[in-house]
Design a protein around this motif. Structure first.
Motif, PDB file in Angstrom:
ATOM      1  N   ALA A  19     -27.749 -69.374  54.156  1.00  0.00           N
ATOM      2  CA  ALA A  19     -27.015 -68.209  53.659  1.00  0.00           C
ATOM      3  C   ALA A  19     -25.533 -68.422  53.909  1.00  0.00           C
ATOM      4  N   ILE A  20     -24.716 -68.137  52.896  1.00  0.00           N
ATOM      5  CA  ILE A  20     -23.266 -68.299  52.990  1.00  0.00           C
ATOM      6  C   ILE A  20     -22.613 -67.022  52.468  1.00  0.00           C
ATOM      7  N   GLY A  21     -21.698 -66.447  53.240  1.00  0.00           N
ATOM      8  CA  GLY A  21     -21.053 -65.220  52.790  1.00  0.00           C
ATOM      9  C   GLY A  21     -19.912 -64.815  53.700  1.00  0.00           C
ATOM     10  N   ALA A  22     -19.377 -63.633  53.450  1.00  0.00           N
ATOM     11  CA  ALA A  22     -18.274 -63.105  54.243  1.00  0.00           C
ATOM     12  C   ALA A  22     -18.821 -62.402  55.480  1.00  0.00           C
ATOM     13  N   LEU A  23     -17.933 -62.054  56.385  1.00  0.00           N
ATOM     14  CA  LEU A  23     -18.313 -61.310  57.581  1.00  0.00           C
ATOM     15  C   LEU A  23     -18.863 -59.948  57.174  1.00  0.00           C
ATOM     16  N   ASP A  24     -19.844 -59.479  57.885  1.00  0.00           N
ATOM     17  CA  ASP A  24     -20.494 -58.203  57.566  1.00  0.00           C
ATOM     18  C   ASP A  24     -19.549 -57.046  57.891  1.00  0.00           C
ATOM     19  N   ARG A  83     -14.746 -57.459  64.943  1.00  0.00           N
ATOM     20  CA  ARG A  83     -14.928 -58.695  64.197  1.00  0.00           C
ATOM     21  C   ARG A  83     -15.175 -59.872  65.147  1.00  0.00           C
ATOM     22  N   LYS A  84     -14.458 -59.907  66.245  1.00  0.00           N
ATOM     23  CA  LYS A  84     -14.648 -60.985  67.218  1.00  0.00           C
ATOM     24  C   LYS A  84     -16.040 -60.942  67.836  1.00  0.00           C
TER      25      LYS A  84
END
Length: 252
Positions: A192-197, A215-216
């Motif tokens: 799976a490849i994507g942006a941060l949730d 985010r961290k």
């Protein structure tokens, strides 16, 4: 010796995502070199490899033969130079186990890879967990192959790759492969490849956690998946802290 060898090119399947310009200029003999290691039957051994940012580009290739009932664990942090490749070729004897935990981190124009091939004997098992975090115009690659010959029944093999792209210019590539000729096996892979949730980040922010801290924390938990198989808590925490240190330049 090097004059008799030709460097690999991106036309070759196992090098398809590599840095073609770097390969063309590299020493073919160095690229063809493998380190060899054997784990005795019933023994447990562990390897740790860290590719630090700012160092020269490199290709590190390791062949491991794990004896019957043995166990080999390999944990990798690849945050190397403009092109860094960690490659593992593992052969498991009956009842042996291989554990791979890898983290790929890249910013700028870095291209970092983890490549693994595992050949199973009967009743052997393997687990591969790789996580990538990319920003800038970097590329993170994972090529993983599981081979289960016809005679290798009762094998349990799993492979999982996930990548977070922190910026629009970053990318990741996954090439999971299962080559299975036996019928009494458990084998699975996922990518799976994507942006941060951002939904999870928003939820954490609504509970009073600052957005940057949220985010961290999400990235920390994401990376920690790769080191869940480290039995020694001190080593697990040390690897995680090293990986987080290399994220200081990321856009979190």
């Amino acid at each position: 010796m090097s004059e008799a060898l030709a460097p690999p090119t991106t036309r070759e399947e196992e090098w398809r995502y590599a840095d073609g310009e770097w390969l063309a200029a590299a020493d073919p003999a160095t690229l063809a070199h493998w380190h060899e290691h054997a784990v005795s039957p019933g023994e447990t051994e562990r390897g740790v490899a860290v590719f630090e940012p700012g160092l020269a580009s490199q290709v590190d290739r390791l062949r491991v033969h794990v004896g019957a009932g043995g166990r080999y664990e390999h944990f990798v942090i690849n945050a190397g130079g403009s092109y860094s490749r960690c490659e593992l070729d593992v052969v498991l004897d009956e009842g042996a186990h291989f554990e791979l935990g890898g983290v790929i981190l890249g910013g700028g124009d870095a291209r970092c890879e983890i490549v693994a091939r595992v050949v199973h004997a009967p009743a052997s098992s393997s687990s591969q967990v790789v996580r990538a975090v990319q920003w800038g115009r970097s590329v993170g690659n994972f090529l993983g192959k599981i081979e289960i010959p016809r005679h290798s029944q009762q094998v349990d093999a799993a492979q999982n790759f996930k990548a977070i792209l922190l910026e629009a210019g970053a990318s990741a590539n996954a090439k999971p492969e299962l080559e299975i000729y036996a019928d009494d096996v458990k084998a699975a892979h996922g990518a799976a490849i994507g942006a941060l949730d951002e939904t999870a980040a928003f939820y954490m922010a609504s509970r009073g956690i600052a957005p940057d801290a949220a985010r961290k924390l999400l990235v920390r938990a994401f990376i920690a998946d790769a080191f869940a198989g480290v039995a020694l808590e001190e080593l697990r925490e040390d690897l995680l802290e090293q990986a987080l240190h290399y994220l200081e330049g990321a856009s979190l």
